[in-house]
Write a protein that holds these residues in place. Structure first.
Motif, PDB file in Angstrom:
ATOM      1  N   THR A  22      12.807  15.918  34.418  1.00 32.11           N
ATOM      2  CA  THR A  22      11.367  16.140  34.621  1.00 32.11           C
ATOM      3  C   THR A  22      11.062  17.630  34.693  1.00 32.11           C
ATOM      4  O   THR A  22      11.933  18.447  35.002  1.00 32.11           O
ATOM      5  CB  THR A  22      10.875  15.479  35.927  1.00 32.11           C
ATOM      6  OG1 THR A  22      11.650  15.991  37.031  1.00 32.11           O
ATOM      7  CG2 THR A  22      11.040  13.964  35.879  1.00 32.11           C
ATOM      8  N   LYS A  23       9.796  17.956  34.406  1.00 31.88           N
ATOM      9  CA  LYS A  23       9.360  19.346  34.510  1.00 31.88           C
ATOM     10  C   LYS A  23       9.331  19.777  35.969  1.00 31.88           C
ATOM     11  O   LYS A  23       9.074  18.967  36.860  1.00 31.88           O
ATOM     12  CB  LYS A  23       7.958  19.503  33.930  1.00 31.88           C
ATOM     13  CG  LYS A  23       7.895  19.514  32.419  1.00 31.88           C
ATOM     14  CD  LYS A  23       6.469  19.785  31.962  1.00 31.88           C
ATOM     15  CE  LYS A  23       6.379  19.891  30.451  1.00 31.88           C
ATOM     16  NZ  LYS A  23       4.995  20.182  30.013  1.00 31.88           N
ATOM     17  N   THR A  24       9.559  21.044  36.218  1.00 28.32           N
ATOM     18  CA  THR A  24       9.412  21.620  37.555  1.00 28.32           C
ATOM     19  C   THR A  24       8.127  22.442  37.577  1.00 28.32           C
ATOM     20  O   THR A  24       7.513  22.680  36.524  1.00 28.32           O
ATOM     21  CB  THR A  24      10.603  22.537  37.901  1.00 28.32           C
ATOM     22  OG1 THR A  24      10.497  23.743  37.115  1.00 28.32           O
ATOM     23  CG2 THR A  24      11.939  21.863  37.625  1.00 28.32           C
ATOM     24  N   TYR A  61      13.317  22.694  33.687  1.00 30.44           N
ATOM     25  CA  TYR A  61      13.368  21.248  33.852  1.00 30.44           C
ATOM     26  C   TYR A  61      14.426  20.850  34.883  1.00 30.44           C
ATOM     27  O   TYR A  61      15.505  21.453  34.937  1.00 30.44           O
ATOM     28  CB  TYR A  61      13.698  20.567  32.513  1.00 30.44           C
ATOM     29  CG  TYR A  61      12.564  20.652  31.515  1.00 30.44           C
ATOM     30  CD1 TYR A  61      11.713  19.574  31.314  1.00 30.44           C
ATOM     31  CD2 TYR A  61      12.335  21.830  30.800  1.00 30.44           C
ATOM     32  CE1 TYR A  61      10.663  19.654  30.408  1.00 30.44           C
ATOM     33  CE2 TYR A  61      11.284  21.923  29.901  1.00 30.44           C
ATOM     34  CZ  TYR A  61      10.451  20.833  29.706  1.00 30.44           C
ATOM     35  OH  TYR A  61       9.408  20.917  28.826  1.00 30.44           O
ATOM     36  N   THR A 119      12.965  16.243  26.650  1.00 33.71           N
ATOM     37  CA  THR A 119      13.967  15.694  27.573  1.00 33.71           C
ATOM     38  C   THR A 119      15.153  15.110  26.815  1.00 33.71           C
ATOM     39  O   THR A 119      16.292  15.224  27.267  1.00 33.71           O
ATOM     40  CB  THR A 119      13.337  14.629  28.495  1.00 33.71           C
ATOM     41  OG1 THR A 119      12.732  13.598  27.708  1.00 33.71           O
ATOM     42  CG2 THR A 119      12.285  15.247  29.401  1.00 33.71           C
ATOM     43  N   SER A 126       3.054  13.078  25.528  1.00 37.29           N
ATOM     44  CA  SER A 126       4.145  12.232  25.992  1.00 37.29           C
ATOM     45  C   SER A 126       5.308  12.277  25.016  1.00 37.29           C
ATOM     46  O   SER A 126       6.466  12.388  25.408  1.00 37.29           O
ATOM     47  CB  SER A 126       3.654  10.793  26.172  1.00 37.29           C
ATOM     48  OG  SER A 126       4.720   9.948  26.533  1.00 37.29           O
ATOM     49  N   ALA A 167       7.063  15.523  25.330  1.00 37.31           N
ATOM     50  CA  ALA A 167       7.896  15.549  26.533  1.00 37.31           C
ATOM     51  C   ALA A 167       9.181  14.765  26.316  1.00 37.31           C
ATOM     52  O   ALA A 167      10.268  15.189  26.722  1.00 37.31           O
ATOM     53  CB  ALA A 167       7.116  14.972  27.711  1.00 37.31           C
ATOM     54  N   GLY A 213      17.424  11.151  35.198  1.00 36.37           N
ATOM     55  CA  GLY A 213      16.085  11.525  34.788  1.00 36.37           C
ATOM     56  C   GLY A 213      15.964  13.021  34.572  1.00 36.37           C
ATOM     57  O   GLY A 213      16.732  13.804  35.143  1.00 36.37           O
ATOM     58  N   ARG A 259      13.059  17.506  46.808  1.00 36.25           N
ATOM     59  CA  ARG A 259      13.239  16.498  45.754  1.00 36.25           C
ATOM     60  C   ARG A 259      14.406  15.575  46.072  1.00 36.25           C
ATOM     61  O   ARG A 259      14.330  14.351  45.850  1.00 36.25           O
ATOM     62  CB  ARG A 259      13.462  17.181  44.409  1.00 36.25           C
ATOM     63  CG  ARG A 259      12.207  17.586  43.718  1.00 36.25           C
ATOM     64  CD  ARG A 259      11.415  16.388  43.218  1.00 36.25           C
ATOM     65  NE  ARG A 259      12.040  15.768  42.058  1.00 36.25           N
ATOM     66  CZ  ARG A 259      11.860  14.502  41.691  1.00 36.25           C
ATOM     67  NH1 ARG A 259      11.095  13.712  42.411  1.00 36.25           N
ATOM     68  NH2 ARG A 259      12.456  14.024  40.612  1.00 36.25           N
TER      69      ARG A 259
END
Length: 247
Positions: free
Chosen positions: A55-57, A63, A33, A26, A29, A53, A99
């Motif tokens: 986030t990973k793809t 990202y 980010t 975490s 990550a 936000g 998405r």
């Protein structure tokens, strides 16, 4: 043979180790980010508050960056960024559109329907919301399409964004004794509303604030009962199918 105490001690140690590993992932990550966000703010001039936000793809090392009205994609350092659709070629699926549909979903029950012009067709069992400008040609087109749609309750949020005349007409419609009649007379028959437009029109200001908060960037914007958003003057067939699926 292990004693119960020894087993319990080992189990507790394992739980702590797993938790520490999860926290480490975490933290990593968050660092990634944060790095991407900082890079995009400094290099592209994106306002930090506009980044909703990161986030990973499904693609390794790529990202997703949500900036509200669109999605960008970046590597882990913010060195390379592209704006476009990410396609799952194996499954023939537009991941970007999927998405955006997910992110744009609306909690229909939370919408302030008292601020909308309500028109009931047939038994009114199906429900939809429309953000509409009185002078938007595509909004007029959608109203014509709605003539062929039955058993639906349409809540129209007056959303005058095109011109001062749009605002004036929206206020006149809202101040009419029969708002639904005034709305349809103007949108379908071009009969201008006759009310003075001097009543309490705070609802229209609220609609504008709500639309901005929800990233309603064009009219008409349709929202179905399941929260799905349909931009533009959709065809009758598509709208009928969508209403039936959302019901």
């Amino acid at each position: 043979m292990q004693t119960r105490t020894h087993f319990t001690t080992r189990l507790a140690a394992l739980v702590v180790a797993v938790a520490a590993s999860a926290l480490g992932c975490s933290a990593q990550a968050d660092q990634t980010t944060d790095k991407i966000k900082s890079a995009l703010v400094s290099r592209l001039g994106i306002d930090a508050g506009d980044i909703k936000g990161i986030t990973k793809t499904p693609m390794a090392g790529l990202y997703e960056v949500n900036i509200g009205t669109q999605l960008l994609y970046s590597d882990a350092n913010g060195d390379y960024v592209f704006n476009g659709d990410l396609i799952d070629a194996k499954n023939h699926r537009n991941l970007t559109q999927a998405r955006m549909d997910e992110l744009n979903k609306v909690d229909f029950a939370s919408l302030p329907l008292a601020n909308a012009v309500k028109v009931v067709k047939g038994n009114g069992s199906r429900k939809m919301v429309v953000f509409s400008d009185p002078n938007c040609p595509y909004c007029h087109q959608l109203e014509s399409t709605l003539k062929s749609i039955d058993n639906v309750t349409v809540y129209t949020f007056l959303y005058p964004v095109l011109s001062p005349d749009s605002t004036a007409k929206a206020k006149q419609i809202w101040c009419s004794t029969d708002r639904a009649k005034a709305w349809e007379s103007w949108m379908l028959d071009r009969k201008a509303p006759t009310a003075a437009g001097t009543c309490d029109t705070a609802a229209i200001d609220s609609n504008l604030a709500l639309g901005q908060k929800m990233n309603v960037n064009g009219t008409p914007t349709v929202i179905l009962a399941d929260g799905t958003r349909l931009p533009g003057a959709v065809s009758g067939d598509r709208l009928e199918k969508a209403l039936s699926s959302a019901h």
